[in-house]
Design an enzyme around this catalytic site. Structure first.
Site, PDB file in Angstrom:
ATOM      1  N   ASP A 113      -6.893   4.402  -4.779  1.00 56.01           N
ATOM      2  CA  ASP A 113      -7.657   4.222  -3.383  1.00 56.01           C
ATOM      3  C   ASP A 113      -8.235   5.622  -3.169  1.00 56.01           C
ATOM      4  OD1 ASP A 113      -8.024   2.401  -0.914  1.00 56.01           O
ATOM      5  OD2 ASP A 113      -7.345   4.202  -0.048  1.00 56.01           O
TER       6      ASP A 113
ATOM      7  N   LYS B 138       0.984  -1.190   0.025  1.00 57.27           N
ATOM      8  CA  LYS B 138      -0.006   0.029  -0.157  1.00 57.27           C
ATOM      9  C   LYS B 138       0.956   1.213   0.175  1.00 57.27           C
ATOM     10  CE  LYS B 138      -4.545   1.082   0.228  1.00 57.27           C
ATOM     11  NZ  LYS B 138      -5.619   0.393  -0.489  1.00 57.27           N
TER      12      LYS B 138
END
Ligand code: NDP
Length: 446
Positions: A165, A125
């Site tokens: 995201d 991430k």
């Protein structure tokens, strides 16, 4: 103390001031307790110590010029958490709340989620504390170019493949991809969520929202029920929320809310396809506030500063951000008849809220299972890129449905196997973990 509890204490000590990471680890360690009892080899090989330590954390300066030619400086991150079962994969988040602890929680969750998809993807991430809100397109482009100039050293089609995201949608992916291509002089699938004409996959924008609804559909089927006529509260109004609503309408459900960080819209008449098209234009084109919906549609009300959980509903789809459902919110949802919760967002329910849902036998799909559709279709985008081909909409959607079914089956079976039938939190954590842990054992001490 048990092995998994010891590890939680160790994580607290080694990672101070990262409450979101602690929360994510705590949930997984609780679920893994019975696994550690049955499989002493994991403790012998210190699998949990290794699993809670990211393989690599990259943190860097992102300098850029704003439209007034002033220098701005943000902080960029990429966490390459676990690559045991494939190249690191996971989104980039641009939001002012981003710091190391949030990204470590997201990357850690991603490891188990990616494992559940059945595809070969490790967990990662990244992101930045940059806030795209209120910035011009040119400012967003200059920021993305500076961010990618540094990030390009660490990613690659067989190493680490980021996606979008919060705050990173098609526009940002385009600018990031363009800069990578320019620096490396290479057109490869180093990002997913690309536009269709330059390597993207059909259904990728829809995948997380559709997948969350498919997961809920799978849970409902265990009770011989479907969405027909069910009132659904949805939070958020971004990518995940929009396509959750689209699929709910498609399957006969009645979505009645959307929200953003300022407040909630309640539309008791239901959001239909025409109203959804308006929401998409408002958020994706004008980048405006959801409040405007209430000015346009009679019967809809705006609730400043509120989340949608005061609305009576059969199903809830939290699709905005972490910790948006508290214990009190969960209790109110249950009291007003909510029987299904499918987490489109990552960790939107806090630990007290999860307790309430489980204690009341709500069909509760945790994010790492329910929202796995997004990364799954990212995996399918990588497969298409590697084959230099494009699959049809029907083909990708059918694979997405199959993957969500597999995620559901693995979670349900692992829960039952470890004596917690119906507990998808335990099941998703256990099933996701075992595949990664066994790969780590196979690969030796690396
Ligand atoms: P978007 O940026 O498209 O939308 C985010 C939405 O959530 C917006 O409506 C935003 O409101 C709202 N929001 C963001 N931060 C907060 C906050 N602190 N408080 C209240 N509302 C907030 O993001 P996505 O739809 O892509 O992501 C939503 C969630 O889904 C995240 O948890 C993400 O990690 C998760 N997710 C996303 C995937 C994907 O494929 N995109 C895959 C798997 C999970 P505002 O406009 O006011 O900022």
């Amino acid at each position: 103390m048990s092995y998994s509890k010891d590890i939680y204490e160790l994580v607290l000590k080694k990672n101070p001031a990262e409450p979101e990471f602690h929360q994510a680890v705590s949930e997984v360690m609780d679920a893994l307790e019975p696994v550690m009892e049955r499989h002493p080899e994991y403790k012998e090989n210190r699998i949990l110590e290794r699993l809670t330590e990211p393989e690599r954390v990259i943190m860097f300066r992102v300098p850029w010029f704003d439209d007034k030619n002033r220098i701005q400086v943000n902080r960029g991150f990429r966490i390459e958490f676990n690559g045991a079962i494939g190249p690191y994969k996971g989104g980039l988040r641009f939001h002012p709340t981003v710091y190391l602890g949030i990204l470590k929680f997201l990357a850690f969750e991603q490891v188990f989620k990616n494992s559940l998809t059945t595809l070969p993807m490790g967990g990662g991430k990244g992101g930045s504390d940059f806030d795209p809100k209120g910035k011009s397109d040119n400012e967003v482009m200059r920021f993305c170019q500076s961010f990618m100039t540094e990030l390009s050293r660490y990613i690659g089609p067989n190493t680490d493949v980021p996606a979008g995201d919060i705050g990173v949608g098609g526009r940002e992916i385009g600018y990031l991809f363009g800069q990578y291509k320019r620096i490396r002089n290479e057109f490869t699938g180093i990002l997913t969520g690309k536009a269709l004409s330059w390597g993207g996959s059909l259904i990728r924008p829809e995948a997380t929202g559709y997948g969350s609804v498919y997961f809920a559909q799978n849970m409902l089927e265990t009770k011989n029920e479907d969405f027909e006529g069910k009132v659904c509260a949805v939070s958020g109004s971004g990518n995940v929320a929009q396509y959750t609503i689209e699929k709910l309408i498609d399957l006969g459900g009645k979505p009645v809310s959307v929200s953003d960080s300022n407040g909630t819209i309640h539309d008791p008449d239901g959001i239909d396809t025409e109203k959804l098209a308006y929401i998409m234009e408002l958020k994706n084109v004008y980048r405006s506030r959801i409040k405007e919906y209430a000015d346009r549609y009679d019967g809809a009300t705006y609730h400043a500063g509120k989340r949608p959980w005061f609305i009576p509903c059969d199903c809830a789809f939290p699709s905005a951000t972490q910790n948006e459902i508290s214990g009190d919110d969960a209790a109110l949802l249950v009291k007003q008849g909510c029987k299904v919760v499918s987490e489109g967002a990552n960790m939107p329910t806090n630990p007290e809220g999860v307790e309430v849902f489980l204690a009341n036998k709500v069909l509760f799909g945790p994010g790492k299972a329910a929202n796995a559709g997004g990364v799954a279709v990212s995996g399918l985008e990588m497969a298409q890129n590697a084959q230099h081909t494009n699959w049809t909409r029907e083909e990708v959607d059918s694979r997405l449905r199959d993957i969500m079914k597999a995620v559901h089956t693995q979670s349900a079976e692992a829960a039952a196997d470890y004596g917690k039938p119906g507990n998808y939190v335990a099941g998703a954590n256990i099933a996701g973990f075992i595949k990664v842990a066994d790969a780590m054992l196979d690969q030796g001490l690396v």
